[in-house]
Scaffold this motif. Structure first.
Motif, mmCIF file in Angstrom:
data_model
loop_
_atom_site.group_PDB
_atom_site.id
_atom_site.type_symbol
_atom_site.label_atom_id
_atom_site.label_comp_id
_atom_site.label_asym_id
_atom_site.label_seq_id
_atom_site.Cartn_x
_atom_site.Cartn_y
_atom_site.Cartn_z
ATOM 1 N N ALA A 109 0.393 -1.450 -0.214
ATOM 2 C CA ALA A 109 0.215 0.255 0.165
ATOM 3 C C ALA A 109 0.979 1.254 0.069
ATOM 4 O O ALA A 109 0.544 1.933 -0.609
ATOM 5 N N GLN A 110 1.982 1.706 1.145
ATOM 6 C CA GLN A 110 2.261 2.361 1.122
ATOM 7 C C GLN A 110 3.312 2.703 -0.634
ATOM 8 O O GLN A 110 3.700 3.191 -0.901
ATOM 9 N N THR A 111 3.784 1.282 -1.050
ATOM 10 C CA THR A 111 3.872 2.295 -2.534
ATOM 11 C C THR A 111 4.016 2.654 -3.701
ATOM 12 O O THR A 111 4.347 3.443 -4.435
ATOM 13 N N LEU A 112 1.836 1.797 -3.359
ATOM 14 C CA LEU A 112 1.393 3.195 -4.558
ATOM 15 C C LEU A 112 0.864 4.438 -4.015
ATOM 16 O O LEU A 112 0.994 5.109 -4.920
ATOM 17 N N ARG A 113 1.171 4.630 -3.095
ATOM 18 C CA ARG A 113 1.337 5.955 -2.160
ATOM 19 C C ARG A 113 2.063 6.125 -2.183
ATOM 20 O O ARG A 113 2.629 7.895 -2.682
ATOM 21 N N ASP A 161 -5.624 18.004 -1.561
ATOM 22 C CA ASP A 161 -4.341 17.661 -2.277
ATOM 23 C C ASP A 161 -3.845 17.940 -2.942
ATOM 24 O O ASP A 161 -4.656 17.358 -4.301
ATOM 25 N N ASP A 162 -2.686 18.283 -3.661
ATOM 26 C CA ASP A 162 -2.282 18.510 -5.077
ATOM 27 C C ASP A 162 -1.284 17.844 -5.685
ATOM 28 O O ASP A 162 -0.996 17.827 -6.886
ATOM 29 N N ARG A 163 -1.258 16.879 -5.002
ATOM 30 C CA ARG A 163 0.547 15.890 -4.916
ATOM 31 C C ARG A 163 -0.282 14.203 -6.005
ATOM 32 O O ARG A 163 -0.861 13.634 -5.977
ATOM 33 N N VAL A 164 0.896 13.916 -7.028
ATOM 34 C CA VAL A 164 0.191 12.857 -7.694
ATOM 35 C C VAL A 164 1.669 12.899 -7.556
ATOM 36 O O VAL A 164 1.146 11.623 -8.907
ATOM 37 N N GLY A 165 2.680 12.213 -6.688
ATOM 38 C CA GLY A 165 3.930 11.710 -7.215
ATOM 39 C C GLY A 165 4.603 12.108 -8.070
ATOM 40 O O GLY A 165 4.814 12.952 -8.721
ATOM 41 N N LEU A 166 4.819 10.617 -8.506
ATOM 42 C CA LEU A 166 5.703 10.693 -10.454
ATOM 43 C C LEU A 166 5.181 10.815 -11.181
ATOM 44 O O LEU A 166 5.158 10.829 -12.167
ATOM 45 N N ASP A 167 3.620 10.811 -11.011
ATOM 46 C CA ASP A 167 2.835 10.849 -12.282
ATOM 47 C C ASP A 167 3.009 9.719 -13.295
ATOM 48 O O ASP A 167 3.103 10.280 -14.486
ATOM 49 N N LEU A 168 2.823 8.586 -13.025
ATOM 50 C CA LEU A 168 2.972 7.685 -13.335
ATOM 51 C C LEU A 168 1.576 6.871 -14.590
ATOM 52 O O LEU A 168 0.322 7.571 -14.261
ATOM 53 N N SER A 169 1.942 6.495 -16.022
ATOM 54 C CA SER A 169 0.949 5.859 -16.357
ATOM 55 C C SER A 169 0.092 4.983 -15.518
ATOM 56 O O SER A 169 0.160 3.745 -14.676
ATOM 57 N N TYR A 170 -1.217 5.354 -16.011
ATOM 58 C CA TYR A 170 -2.523 3.990 -14.947
ATOM 59 C C TYR A 170 -1.479 2.425 -15.447
ATOM 60 O O TYR A 170 -2.155 1.572 -14.317
ATOM 61 N N ARG A 171 -1.561 2.601 -16.419
ATOM 62 C CA ARG A 171 -0.897 0.577 -17.051
ATOM 63 C C ARG A 171 0.556 0.415 -16.048
ATOM 64 O O ARG A 171 0.764 -0.632 -15.514
ATOM 65 N N SER A 172 0.830 1.656 -15.968
ATOM 66 C CA SER A 172 2.502 0.812 -14.661
ATOM 67 C C SER A 172 2.048 0.956 -13.069
ATOM 68 O O SER A 172 2.808 0.252 -12.315
ATOM 69 N N LEU A 173 0.730 2.253 -12.788
ATOM 70 C CA LEU A 173 0.844 1.651 -11.772
ATOM 71 C C LEU A 173 0.405 0.518 -11.227
ATOM 72 O O LEU A 173 0.606 -0.283 -10.099
ATOM 73 N N ALA A 174 -1.298 0.086 -11.995
ATOM 74 C CA ALA A 174 -1.927 -1.157 -12.204
ATOM 75 C C ALA A 174 -0.873 -2.478 -11.912
ATOM 76 O O ALA A 174 -1.371 -3.356 -10.892
ATOM 77 N N SER A 175 0.445 -2.298 -11.886
ATOM 78 C CA SER A 175 1.769 -3.602 -11.846
ATOM 79 C C SER A 175 2.040 -3.241 -10.291
ATOM 80 O O SER A 175 2.624 -4.598 -10.147
ATOM 81 N N ILE A 176 1.957 -2.312 -9.357
ATOM 82 C CA ILE A 176 2.370 -2.950 -8.661
ATOM 83 C C ILE A 176 0.968 -3.028 -7.328
ATOM 84 O O ILE A 176 1.494 -3.267 -6.054
ATOM 85 N N LEU A 177 -0.318 -3.238 -7.993
ATOM 86 C CA LEU A 177 -1.625 -3.427 -7.677
ATOM 87 C C LEU A 177 -0.957 -4.328 -7.265
ATOM 88 O O LEU A 177 -1.695 -5.959 -7.804
#
Length: 488
Positions: free
Chosen positions: A136-140, A166-182
């Motif tokens: 969960a922290q990885t996603l955050r 809250d305006d933060r979006v971290g690295l602003d990654l693509s949705y498919r890359s984010l899905a790969s760590i869920l």
């Protein structure tokens, strides 16, 4: 069947990019990869323990080198599937190795200092405030904490808007890359009593505060109408690559450390074998529900014998020995026992032999990959190990865990780490304790409610390396290490 990837996969959370943006020749996934390896949280993995603490020696793997190895194995699986498996032969169904590699590199970002005990310490500190869990922290980290972009375009980088949003979006990654760590499609409730059975154990999943984000990820990857279990094909590849790396390279570190030698694996406490068997059978039920096989202690030892058969292999001298009528049965046993001990020692101490062992195991495990196709959504194809390979990997992985990681010598270190994390947390949580936070964390802390303030403290501590946590603790509570010049 639908294409494996679509245009919406490459969309980003902030979505500031416009047609004609520079570097359009790079794929979204390659840009995600670059953003990750240049990030502070990725660098900090070098200071987090894998099996043996970093101060024990430069040879041993840390979370960074482990992640590099997982990424390489995962990418190799993807390339091999593209080359050999019928499901990935056509252009529109081919796997993107860059996404798989990204997942391998990113999968451990959320691990706190001091391993699983550090995770337990933070989860206990966050009871009824959202909990803590490494995945969960990885996603955050990727979507909130890293300092690459904000929702507001134009380079005015402020974590919160005037309205308090809250305006933060971290690295602003693509949705498919984010899905790969869920890895775990489960919500961690804000209150611990709302967890299944009211358990206070660490729960795997994603934070309740990220529900809308995860919903967006799912919508961009599979569409709004899908409501089943969500785990992308890239994530399943990363998952088995992690198990393969854990089962081989961590064992190599164990041999190098002289903590155990191969022959020692056959003479462990019965409790260790029982614990290994129990864990593997639980995993079989979850991963292979169609299987009725139950693993026993004798199976574990048989697998260990198969992996380390070279230790017991007869050479020319041994063959002659068995034919010598003057040698008694007891004498043969003694001679062969000594010979096995020498081979075990050679395998543990000689880098060539260790490398040859791990290399052969990796190749064997890569050959045991299979694919379970999803009829409607190729994004959700499941890649896993065939049953026999899975059991072999699980034996090696859990032997390392039960015999080494849970050994008192390492548990003392991790227990001390748990105490360090809790004392730091409570010191910052106390009245006026927020002044101990670095300026950027203090700014976020001041914007939030009680839950957000606790989460900010948790984010700060979770991002520490092992050494920094000890140093920070020493500056708070120790007689030595007091300085006003070293930055927080």
């Amino acid at each position: 069947m639908r294409p494996l990837y679509s245009e919406s996969d490459g969309r980003r959370v902030a979505d500031h990019e416009k047609p004609g943006d520079p570097e359009s020749f790079r794929s979204a996934w390659r840009r995600d990869y670059a953003r990750l390896i240049h990030s502070a949280s990725f660098r900090r993995l070098q200071g987090k323990t894998q099996v043996f603490p970093g101060h024990e020696g430069d040879f041993f793997r840390n979370r960074l080198t482990h992640s590099l190895e997982v990424a390489q194995i995962a990418k190799s699986i993807a390339i091999r599937l593209n080359a050999e498996h019928a499901a990935f032969k056509t252009e529109e169904q081919r796997l993107e190795p860059d996404i798989v590699e990204f997942a391998g590199l990113a999968h451990d970002l959320g691990h706190p200092p001091f391993g699983h005990n550090g995770e337990e310490a933070l989860d206990e500190c966050m009871q009824n405030y959202g909990g803590f869990e490494g995945n969960a922290q990885t996603l955050r980290i990727l979507t909130r904490l890293e300092k690459k972009a904000t929702l507001t375009p134009g380079g005015d980088y402020k974590p919160f808007r005037i309205s308090g949003e809250d305006d933060r979006v971290g690295l602003d990654l693509s949705y498919r890359s984010l899905a790969s760590i869920l890895k775990y499609d489960a919500i961690i409730p804000e209150r611990s009593m709302d967890r299944a059975g009211g358990s206070k154990k660490v729960m795997k999943g994603y934070y309740e505060s990220d529900i809308s984000l995860v919903a967006d990820i799912k919508t961009h990857v599979v569409g709004e109408k899908y409501s089943g279990e969500f785990k992308t094909v890239e994530c399943t590849i990363m998952d088995i690559a992690d198990d393969i790396a854990y089962s081989t390279y961590d064992l190599e570190d164990v041999f190098k450390s002289d903590f155990l030698r191969p022959l020692d694996l056959f003479a462990l406490s019965p409790k260790i074998y029982d614990a290994v068997v129990e864990t593997i059978n639980k995993r079989i039920k979850k991963q292979y529900p169609e299987s009725t096989t139950t693993i026993r202690v004798s199976d574990v030892k048989e697998i260990l014998h198969f992996v380390f058969f070279e230790i017991f292999r007869f050479g020319p001298d041994e063959e002659e020995l068995t034919k010598n009528p003057k040698m008694t049965s007891e004498g043969r046993k003694m001679y062969l026992s000594v010979d096995a001990q020498e081979r075990s020692q050679l395998l543990a101490e000689n880098g060539y032999y260790r490398t040859a062992l791990t290399s052969s195991l990796i190749q064997q495990f890569l050959g045991g990959v299979e694919v379970i196709l999803h009829d409607e959504f190729p994004q959700l194809h499941k890649v896993r190990l065939d049953f026999d390979t899975f059991v072999t990997v699980e034996v090696l992985k859990n032997i390392t865990y039960e015999a080494v990681i849970r050994d008192p010598a390492l548990q003392v270190v991790e227990f001390r780490g748990k105490d360090i994390i809790k004392r730091i947390f409570h010191a910052i949580k106390a009245d006026g304790g927020e002044r101990l936070l670095p300026k950027d964390f203090r700014e976020v802390y001041g914007q939030g409610d009680a839950v957000t303030r606790r989460r900010t403290i948790c984010d700060f501590i979770a991002g520490m390396t092992d050494r920094y946590a000890v140093e920070f603790y020493s500056r708070l509570f120790g007689a030595n290490g007091m300085t006003m010049h070293k930055p927080l």
